[in-house]
Enzyme design. Structure first.
Site, PDB file in Angstrom:
ATOM      1  N   ASP A 125      62.251  -8.726  31.020  1.00  0.00           N
ATOM      2  CA  ASP A 125      62.713  -9.082  32.353  1.00  0.00           C
ATOM      3  C   ASP A 125      62.747 -10.591  32.499  1.00  0.00           C
ATOM      4  OD1 ASP A 125      63.622  -8.456  34.909  1.00  0.00           O
ATOM      5  OD2 ASP A 125      61.620  -8.679  35.761  1.00  0.00           O
ATOM      6  N   TYR A 127      64.155 -14.188  34.938  1.00  0.00           N
ATOM      7  CA  TYR A 127      63.869 -14.810  36.239  1.00  0.00           C
ATOM      8  C   TYR A 127      64.965 -15.840  36.456  1.00  0.00           C
ATOM      9  CZ  TYR A 127      60.501 -16.837  39.697  1.00  0.00           C
ATOM     10  OH  TYR A 127      59.841 -17.285  40.814  1.00  0.00           O
ATOM     11  N   HIS A 132      66.165 -17.047  44.254  1.00  0.00           N
ATOM     12  CA  HIS A 132      64.941 -16.232  44.201  1.00  0.00           C
ATOM     13  C   HIS A 132      63.761 -17.079  43.718  1.00  0.00           C
ATOM     14  CE1 HIS A 132      62.257 -12.847  43.572  1.00  0.00           C
ATOM     15  NE2 HIS A 132      62.070 -13.217  42.327  1.00  0.00           N
ATOM     16  N   ARG A 141      53.701 -20.761  46.448  1.00  0.00           N
ATOM     17  CA  ARG A 141      53.068 -22.036  46.106  1.00  0.00           C
ATOM     18  C   ARG A 141      53.323 -23.101  47.160  1.00  0.00           C
ATOM     19  NH1 ARG A 141      54.967 -19.745  41.496  1.00  0.00           N
ATOM     20  NH2 ARG A 141      56.970 -20.793  41.591  1.00  0.00           N
ATOM     21  N   GLU A 197      63.136  -5.297  43.305  1.00  0.00           N
ATOM     22  CA  GLU A 197      63.873  -6.479  42.873  1.00  0.00           C
ATOM     23  C   GLU A 197      65.265  -6.006  42.467  1.00  0.00           C
ATOM     24  OE1 GLU A 197      61.559  -8.761  40.017  1.00  0.00           O
ATOM     25  OE2 GLU A 197      60.508  -9.741  41.689  1.00  0.00           O
ATOM     26  N   GLU A 199      68.394  -6.263  40.530  1.00  0.00           N
ATOM     27  CA  GLU A 199      68.758  -6.919  39.270  1.00  0.00           C
ATOM     28  C   GLU A 199      69.910  -6.163  38.600  1.00  0.00           C
ATOM     29  OE1 GLU A 199      65.622  -8.091  36.616  1.00  0.00           O
ATOM     30  OE2 GLU A 199      64.080  -8.014  38.180  1.00  0.00           O
ATOM     31  N   ASP A 231      63.635  -3.510  39.606  1.00  0.00           N
ATOM     32  CA  ASP A 231      62.331  -3.846  39.009  1.00  0.00           C
ATOM     33  C   ASP A 231      61.278  -3.732  40.119  1.00  0.00           C
ATOM     34  OD1 ASP A 231      60.234  -4.916  37.552  1.00  0.00           O
ATOM     35  OD2 ASP A 231      60.872  -6.991  37.885  1.00  0.00           O
ATOM     36  N   ARG A 235      53.490  -6.526  44.985  1.00  0.00           N
ATOM     37  CA  ARG A 235      53.242  -7.958  45.163  1.00  0.00           C
ATOM     38  C   ARG A 235      51.757  -8.300  45.252  1.00  0.00           C
ATOM     39  NH1 ARG A 235      57.836  -9.699  43.176  1.00  0.00           N
ATOM     40  NH2 ARG A 235      59.634  -8.949  44.345  1.00  0.00           N
ATOM     41  N   GLN A 238      50.474  -8.040  41.670  1.00  0.00           N
ATOM     42  CA  GLN A 238      51.082  -9.144  40.919  1.00  0.00           C
ATOM     43  C   GLN A 238      50.448 -10.487  41.289  1.00  0.00           C
ATOM     44  OE1 GLN A 238      55.276  -9.531  41.779  1.00  0.00           O
ATOM     45  NE2 GLN A 238      55.595 -11.198  40.324  1.00  0.00           N
ATOM     46  N   TYR A 242      48.823 -12.499  38.050  1.00  0.00           N
ATOM     47  CA  TYR A 242      49.915 -13.104  37.283  1.00  0.00           C
ATOM     48  C   TYR A 242      49.580 -14.436  36.611  1.00  0.00           C
ATOM     49  CZ  TYR A 242      51.625 -16.724  40.578  1.00  0.00           C
ATOM     50  OH  TYR A 242      51.776 -17.830  41.357  1.00  0.00           O
ATOM     51  N   LYS A 251      54.178  -4.676  37.631  1.00  0.00           N
ATOM     52  CA  LYS A 251      55.580  -4.404  37.278  1.00  0.00           C
ATOM     53  C   LYS A 251      55.719  -3.204  36.348  1.00  0.00           C
ATOM     54  CE  LYS A 251      57.461  -8.426  38.739  1.00  0.00           C
ATOM     55  NZ  LYS A 251      58.693  -8.543  39.509  1.00  0.00           N
ATOM     56  N   THR A 255      60.685   1.185  36.644  1.00  0.00           N
ATOM     57  CA  THR A 255      61.873   0.336  36.583  1.00  0.00           C
ATOM     58  C   THR A 255      63.050   1.306  36.623  1.00  0.00           C
ATOM     59  OG1 THR A 255      60.689  -1.194  35.112  1.00  0.00           O
ATOM     60  CG2 THR A 255      63.099  -1.422  35.255  1.00  0.00           C
ATOM     61  N   THR A 348      65.714 -11.248  39.672  1.00  0.00           N
ATOM     62  CA  THR A 348      66.146 -10.884  41.022  1.00  0.00           C
ATOM     63  C   THR A 348      67.348 -11.711  41.449  1.00  0.00           C
ATOM     64  OG1 THR A 348      63.838 -10.453  41.508  1.00  0.00           O
ATOM     65  CG2 THR A 348      65.342 -10.552  43.380  1.00  0.00           C
ATOM     66  N   GLU A 362      61.253 -11.665  49.988  1.00  0.00           N
ATOM     67  CA  GLU A 362      62.070 -12.738  50.561  1.00  0.00           C
ATOM     68  C   GLU A 362      62.625 -12.345  51.931  1.00  0.00           C
ATOM     69  OE1 GLU A 362      63.943 -12.520  46.518  1.00  0.00           O
ATOM     70  OE2 GLU A 362      64.667 -14.505  47.123  1.00  0.00           O
TER      71      GLU A 362
HETATM   72 CA    CA Z   1      62.070  -8.932  37.938  1.00  0.00          CA
END
Ligand code: CA
Length: 417
Positions: A125, A127, A132, A141, A197, A199, A231, A235, A238, A242, A251, A255, A348, A362
């Site tokens: 997967d 990014y 996103h 962050r 997600e 995708e 996906d 959250r 994760q 992560y 994750k 899927t 995503t 989001e």
């Molecule tokens: Ca993903």
């Protein structure tokens, strides 16, 4: 690209996902037929195993369509892919001389149960959506600044092939470990921040041996086709797990992919370039091909018992920064071997404005901004009983190349311990 017409009348409707221009590959079974390869045409599926047995389509010395995956066909290479597609068009086009021989091997899609179209070798997967990545940076962050590597590397992680299921498969809400920022200790239990997600999945058709780098152009030619891919992401799990190695259990519980492989050949008229590079890529990532596609995408949400689904996102695959071919090149360049049936998630897909975001993280801005469904209910993340459906198509002149739905319903977590 002109529309091709078929003697299968339902394939000529402007809003079918499966006109003759498409010919996507899947695996189906019925009450009387074991799982086998099939091709969608209008509201029918063409039984490839039966066509092969009747000697109408033969592409190898041994049967390749009487199995529940397309991997054997993919391994035969791009010349075979092209000749198979040409043969199918010849058999299904209006006034085809062999219509009477082919017609008995059509099965109504309404009678078919659909299965995964490939044996998934491995799942990676990426990014690759800039909006996103910026949104997730801002949420997690406190800054939309991209990570230092992002404009240079198609960032990805190695996922789990075992997590991949076909559209329609119910997904249990995952249990896992999570920790609220102000909590002293982590806790274990059902995820409370369950997400999607949006995708695209690229399917590697021809492999590359270990230690064998490939160019982006070569990588592009190895891609057999594309599916829609959800996906599913927990959250809260994760967010706790992560750092420093990336996603793991958040994750790995599901899927979902759409049931039909839409071939690169069918999508070829809809190619679009990647957007202008904000930083020049290193030369090994140079290419001459337009690696993205103009594919309109929507996501809808439907609570248990609701009469209708609510569209919660509309965007386009052409929003991505990196193409699947760039991702595949980068994947293999250090020596990683790639296999037929490898599945590459795009990352995503979020467009530049609200309304085009490809995750609930989001859309609800991490739960801060609840959104309202047509039923009047509100959501921030997914509730048990909600069905999430991804849809997508490339729009031609009077026809569309559709993917079929990529849907999954969330059911309650397994009680554990
Ligand atoms: Ca993903």
């Amino acid at each position: 690209m002109t529309r091709l017409t078929s003697w299968v009348e339902s394939a000529n409707s402007a809003d079918t996902d499966f006109p003759l221009n498409n010919l996507p590959y899947g695996v189906f079974s019925t009450n009387r037929l074991e799982a086998r390869c099939g091709v969608a045409i209008g509201d029918m599926v063409l039984d490839m195993a039966a066509l092969e047995e009747a000697g109408i389509v033969t592409i190898g010395d041994d049967p390749v369509f009487d199995v529940p995956y397309w991997n054997d066909v993919m391994e035969m290479g791009s010349d075979t892919w092209a000749s198979l597609r040409a043969r199918l068009i010849e058999l299904l086009i209006t006034d085809a001389p062999e219509q009477a021989k082919v017609a008995p091997h059509l099965v109504p899609l309404s009678e078919a149960e659909l299965h995964l179209p490939i044996a998934v070798s491995e799942y990676t997967d990426f990014y690759a959506g800039m909006q996103h990545a910026k949104n997730m940076g801002a949420i997690l962050r406190g800054s939309p600044d991209l990570p230092a590597n992002w404009l240079h590397i198609p960032v990805g992680y190695n996922g789990r092939a075992s997590s991949v299921v076909v559209s329609g498969t119910e997904i249990n809400r995952p249990n896992g470990q999570r920790k609220a920022p102000d909590a002293e200790m982590p806790s274990f239990g059902p995820s409370t921040r369950l997400d999607i997600e949006l995708e695209m999945g690229a399917i590697v058709g021809t492999g590359t041996p270990m230690g064998h780098p490939i160019t982006v152009d070569e990588a592009d030619a190895l891609i057999f086709g594309y599916v829609l891919l959800n996906d599913w992401s927990a959250r809260d799990i994760q967010g706790w797990e992560y750092q420093p190695l990336g996603p793991f259990q958040g994750k790995a519980f599901g899927t979902t992919i759409s049931p039909w492989i839409v071939t690169a050949a069918a999508l070829d008229p809809f190619r679009t370039p990647t957007p202008p590079r904000e930083k020049q890529l290193l030369p090994y990532l140079d290419s001459t091909v337009d690696g993205l596609y103009d594919i309109e995408l929507t996501v809808s949400m439907q609570p248990e018992g609701a009469v209708a689904a609510t569209t919660i996102t509309k965007t386009n695959y052409n929003r991505m920064y990196y193409s699947a071919a760039e991702q595949l090149c980068h994947h293999a360049v250090g020596g990683c071997g790639m296999n037929p049936g490898d599945l590459l998630g795009s990352g995503t897909i979020s467009g530049p404005v609200a309304g085009e975001y490809g995750s609930l993280m989001e859309i609800s801005w991490a739960g801060r901004d609840p959104f309202t469904l047509t039923t009047g209910e509100t959501r921030t993340f997914i509730e048990d009983g909600d069905t999430l459906t991804l849809s997508g198509h490339a729009q031609g002149d009077g026809f569309r190349i559709g993917f079929g739905d990529c849907a999954g319903k969330i059911v309650p977590a397994v009680e554990f311990p």
